[in-house]
Design a protein around this motif. Structure first.
Motif, mmCIF file in Angstrom:
data_model
loop_
_atom_site.group_PDB
_atom_site.id
_atom_site.type_symbol
_atom_site.label_atom_id
_atom_site.label_comp_id
_atom_site.label_asym_id
_atom_site.label_seq_id
_atom_site.Cartn_x
_atom_site.Cartn_y
_atom_site.Cartn_z
ATOM 1 N N CYS A 85 -2.356 -3.334 5.266
ATOM 2 C CA CYS A 85 -1.493 -3.820 4.040
ATOM 3 C C CYS A 85 -1.330 -5.416 4.188
ATOM 4 O O CYS A 85 -0.891 -6.010 5.123
ATOM 5 C CB CYS A 85 -0.173 -3.149 4.122
ATOM 6 S SG CYS A 85 0.811 -3.481 2.740
ATOM 7 N N ALA A 86 -1.408 -6.028 2.831
ATOM 8 C CA ALA A 86 -1.522 -7.389 2.675
ATOM 9 C C ALA A 86 -0.148 -7.860 3.007
ATOM 10 O O ALA A 86 0.190 -9.019 2.976
ATOM 11 C CB ALA A 86 -2.210 -7.794 1.385
ATOM 12 N N VAL A 87 0.717 -7.026 2.441
ATOM 13 C CA VAL A 87 2.247 -7.707 2.500
ATOM 14 C C VAL A 87 2.953 -7.028 3.679
ATOM 15 O O VAL A 87 4.307 -6.858 3.414
ATOM 16 C CB VAL A 87 3.010 -7.429 1.002
ATOM 17 C CG1 VAL A 87 2.256 -8.248 0.091
ATOM 18 C CG2 VAL A 87 2.834 -6.055 0.994
ATOM 19 N N ARG A 88 2.387 -6.653 4.700
ATOM 20 C CA ARG A 88 2.831 -6.275 5.849
ATOM 21 C C ARG A 88 4.142 -7.132 6.386
ATOM 22 O O ARG A 88 5.295 -6.520 6.799
ATOM 23 C CB ARG A 88 2.135 -5.770 7.177
ATOM 24 C CG ARG A 88 2.591 -5.132 8.136
ATOM 25 C CD ARG A 88 1.567 -5.069 9.252
ATOM 26 N NE ARG A 88 2.201 -4.565 10.305
ATOM 27 C CZ ARG A 88 1.364 -4.411 11.704
ATOM 28 N NH1 ARG A 88 0.222 -4.887 11.612
ATOM 29 N NH2 ARG A 88 1.954 -3.947 12.604
ATOM 30 N N LEU B 101 0.863 -1.218 -0.054
ATOM 31 C CA LEU B 101 -0.058 0.010 0.062
ATOM 32 C C LEU B 101 0.916 1.265 0.175
ATOM 33 O O LEU B 101 0.406 2.262 -0.626
ATOM 34 C CB LEU B 101 -0.858 -0.136 1.267
ATOM 35 C CG LEU B 101 -2.051 -0.835 1.254
ATOM 36 C CD1 LEU B 101 -2.937 -0.862 2.465
ATOM 37 C CD2 LEU B 101 -3.064 -0.999 0.099
ATOM 38 N N CYS B 102 2.183 1.196 0.523
ATOM 39 C CA CYS B 102 2.941 2.400 0.608
ATOM 40 C C CYS B 102 3.408 2.745 -0.713
ATOM 41 O O CYS B 102 3.670 3.939 -0.984
ATOM 42 C CB CYS B 102 3.960 2.259 1.417
ATOM 43 S SG CYS B 102 4.952 0.998 1.064
ATOM 44 N N ALA B 103 3.492 1.871 -1.630
ATOM 45 C CA ALA B 103 3.872 2.214 -2.969
ATOM 46 C C ALA B 103 2.739 3.030 -3.799
ATOM 47 O O ALA B 103 2.997 3.744 -4.877
ATOM 48 C CB ALA B 103 3.892 0.729 -3.867
ATOM 49 N N GLN B 104 1.474 3.043 -3.214
ATOM 50 C CA GLN B 104 0.281 3.955 -3.924
ATOM 51 C C GLN B 104 0.006 5.061 -2.993
ATOM 52 O O GLN B 104 -0.769 5.588 -3.212
ATOM 53 C CB GLN B 104 -0.844 2.814 -3.651
ATOM 54 C CG GLN B 104 -0.689 1.604 -4.397
ATOM 55 C CD GLN B 104 -1.894 0.458 -4.179
ATOM 56 O OE1 GLN B 104 -2.853 0.752 -3.715
ATOM 57 N NE2 GLN B 104 -1.230 -0.656 -4.292
ATOM 58 N N THR B 105 0.890 5.293 -2.083
ATOM 59 C CA THR B 105 0.851 6.648 -1.185
ATOM 60 C C THR B 105 2.117 7.547 -1.209
ATOM 61 O O THR B 105 2.944 6.990 -1.783
ATOM 62 C CB THR B 105 0.495 6.177 0.163
ATOM 63 O OG1 THR B 105 1.410 5.417 0.775
ATOM 64 C CG2 THR B 105 -1.138 5.275 0.157
ATOM 65 N N ASP B 106 1.877 8.678 -0.309
ATOM 66 C CA ASP B 106 3.003 9.659 -0.378
ATOM 67 C C ASP B 106 4.172 8.802 0.481
ATOM 68 O O ASP B 106 3.850 8.663 1.629
ATOM 69 C CB ASP B 106 2.420 10.906 0.203
ATOM 70 C CG ASP B 106 3.327 11.973 0.576
ATOM 71 O OD1 ASP B 106 4.442 11.694 -0.042
ATOM 72 O OD2 ASP B 106 2.985 12.654 1.222
ATOM 73 N N PRO B 107 5.193 8.783 -0.160
ATOM 74 C CA PRO B 107 6.428 8.214 0.480
ATOM 75 C C PRO B 107 7.013 8.814 1.631
ATOM 76 O O PRO B 107 7.395 8.276 2.362
ATOM 77 C CB PRO B 107 7.623 7.945 -0.738
ATOM 78 C CG PRO B 107 7.106 8.742 -1.812
ATOM 79 C CD PRO B 107 5.700 8.813 -1.611
#
Length: 96
Positions: A60-63, A33-39
């Protein structure tokens, strides 16, 4: 072969071990999900809030993969797998 797994447009048999691990690593990062939000939320200024980043991580599914990556690569900055650097260091001490 019909049963060969396809990863990044190539069959697994066509890839070296390093390429295979890199492709698998990239797979979870693409789903993060972080790849889709403001870093910037995941790398706050010293003393800045980590609340928003940690909230995103909770969903996030890949936490778990993210946290494992951060621990293996000794990431020292940012929120990874829902934990700050200080929290990751504390966790690492508990594991060892």
């Amino acid at each position: 072969m019909a049963n060969d797994a396809i990863l990044r447009g190539r069959t697994v048999r066509e890839m070296s071990i390093d390429e295979l691990f890199g492709a698998v690593e990239q797979e979870w990062q693409d789903q993060a999900l972080c790849a889709q939000t403001d870093p910037e939320a995941f790398f706050p200024e010293k003393g800045g809030s980590t609340r928003e980043a940690k909230r995103i991580c909770l969903a996030c599914a890949v936490r778990d993969e993210c946290l494992e990556y951060a621990l293996e690569h000794d990431e020292r900055f940012g929120i990874w797998g829902g934990l700050s650097d200080r929290e990751r260091r504390r966790l690492k001490k508990q594991i060892i």
